[in-house]
Design a protein around this motif. Structure first.
Motif, short mmCIF file in Angstrom:
data_model
loop_
_atom_site.label_atom_id
_atom_site.label_comp_id
_atom_site.label_asym_id
_atom_site.label_seq_id
_atom_site.Cartn_x
_atom_site.Cartn_y
_atom_site.Cartn_z
N ALA A 80 0.71 -1.16 -0.03
CA ALA A 80 0.11 0.31 -0.15
C ALA A 80 0.71 1.23 -0.38
N GLY A 81 1.74 1.02 -0.69
CA GLY A 81 2.86 2.76 -1.43
C GLY A 81 3.38 2.71 0.09
N TRP B 96 1.87 6.77 5.80
CA TRP B 96 1.15 5.15 5.28
C TRP B 96 -0.56 4.47 5.95
N MET B 97 -0.90 5.06 6.67
CA MET B 97 -2.45 4.37 7.34
C MET B 97 -3.15 5.37 6.84
N ASP B 98 -2.24 6.09 6.30
CA ASP B 98 -3.43 7.78 4.78
C ASP B 98 -3.97 7.08 3.59
N PHE B 99 -3.72 5.28 4.13
CA PHE B 99 -3.69 4.44 2.51
C PHE B 99 -5.02 5.56 1.39
N ARG C 75 -4.19 8.66 0.09
CA ARG C 75 -2.89 9.11 -0.26
C ARG C 75 -2.85 8.40 -1.60
N LEU C 76 -3.32 6.67 -1.95
CA LEU C 76 -3.30 6.06 -3.04
C LEU C 76 -4.20 6.64 -3.82
N ARG C 77 -5.29 7.22 -4.18
CA ARG C 77 -6.15 7.42 -4.89
C ARG C 77 -5.36 8.87 -5.43
N GLU C 78 -4.93 9.92 -5.08
CA GLU C 78 -4.62 10.49 -5.25
C GLU C 78 -2.79 10.41 -6.36
N LYS C 79 -2.41 9.52 -5.77
CA LYS C 79 -1.04 8.13 -6.60
C LYS C 79 -2.06 8.33 -7.82
N TYR C 80 -2.60 6.80 -7.81
CA TYR C 80 -2.97 6.73 -9.44
C TYR C 80 -4.48 7.55 -9.26
N LYS C 81 -4.74 8.30 -9.14
CA LYS C 81 -5.92 9.13 -9.84
C LYS C 81 -7.02 8.25 -10.12
N LYS C 82 -7.63 8.16 -11.72
CA LYS C 82 -8.97 7.71 -12.62
C LYS C 82 -8.25 5.91 -12.37
N GLY C 83 -7.35 5.37 -12.12
CA GLY C 83 -6.36 4.48 -11.85
C GLY C 83 -6.99 3.50 -10.72
N TYR C 84 -7.38 4.56 -9.73
CA TYR C 84 -7.17 3.82 -8.17
C TYR C 84 -8.26 3.08 -7.77
N VAL C 85 -7.70 1.97 -7.18
CA VAL C 85 -8.63 0.78 -6.54
C VAL C 85 -8.79 1.08 -5.32
N PRO C 86 -10.11 0.49 -4.42
CA PRO C 86 -10.40 0.63 -3.48
C PRO C 86 -9.34 -0.61 -2.79
N SER C 87 -9.41 -1.01 -1.62
CA SER C 87 -8.13 -1.98 -1.64
C SER C 87 -8.21 -2.17 0.30
N GLU C 88 -8.15 -3.51 1.05
CA GLU C 88 -7.99 -3.37 2.29
C GLU C 88 -6.56 -4.02 2.10
N VAL C 89 -6.02 -3.50 3.46
CA VAL C 89 -4.50 -3.82 4.29
C VAL C 89 -4.38 -4.04 4.85
N PHE C 90 -4.01 -6.02 5.67
CA PHE C 90 -3.67 -6.10 6.63
C PHE C 90 -2.46 -6.81 6.82
N LEU C 91 -2.18 -7.12 7.80
CA LEU C 91 -0.65 -7.07 8.34
C LEU C 91 -0.67 -8.29 8.55
N ALA C 92 0.31 -9.59 8.10
CA ALA C 92 0.38 -11.53 8.40
C ALA C 92 0.98 -10.98 9.72
N VAL C 93 1.05 -11.86 10.30
CA VAL C 93 1.35 -11.42 12.55
C VAL C 93 0.88 -12.90 12.89
N ARG C 94 3.44 -13.00 12.75
CA ARG C 94 3.25 -14.37 13.76
C ARG C 94 2.63 -14.94 14.78
N LYS C 95 1.23 -15.96 15.36
CA LYS C 95 0.62 -15.79 16.48
C LYS C 95 1.90 -15.73 17.82
N ASP C 96 2.41 -16.69 17.60
CA ASP C 96 3.60 -16.73 18.84
C ASP C 96 4.13 -15.67 19.50
#
Length: 111
Positions: free
Chosen positions: A35-36, A46-49, A52-73
């Motif tokens: 996510a940039g 960064w958290m202002d996805f 920020r991404l709408r501004e960067k990609y303009k008409k090519g912007y596609v909404p998304s959901e960002v996740f962190l892959a976190v090791r449980k241990d």
């Protein structure tokens, strides 16, 4: 076998996300699915996805959901995943709806 959970980014992981960025940069990696993250200087920026991404990609912007892959241990961020929806023509042909990266120090490990 280690278990991973997907969590939404939060201040709890601020330090780990920024160290993730540093590790990726030092390794010369591309920031696929981050996510940039490569374009920002702070976690809050960064958290202002959406804006920020709408501004960067303009008409090519596609909404998304960002996740962190976190090791449980140990609660370590080992990856970042970006689920994009709906797909643009560009993503249908070249990018796909899921982007991801794995922290260089966590690659090729057998659990």
């Amino acid at each position: 076998m280690c278990e991973l959970v997907l969590v939404r980014p939060s201040k709890r992981y601020e330090e780990q996300v920024m160290s993730y960025k540093e590790e990726m940069s030092q390794n010369g990696d591309s920031f696929d699915g981050c996510a940039g993250l490569e374009d920002v200087h702070t976690f809050d920026e960064w958290m202002d996805f959406e804006r920020r991404l709408r501004e960067k990609y303009k008409k090519g912007y596609v909404p998304s959901e960002v996740f962190l892959a976190v090791r449980k241990d140990d609660d370590r961020v080992v990856g970042i995943i970006d689920f994009r929806h709906p797909l643009s023509d560009f993503l249908k042909n070249f990018g796909g709806n899921i982007g991801y990266s794995i922290r260089p120090s966590e690659r090729r490990k057998i659990s």
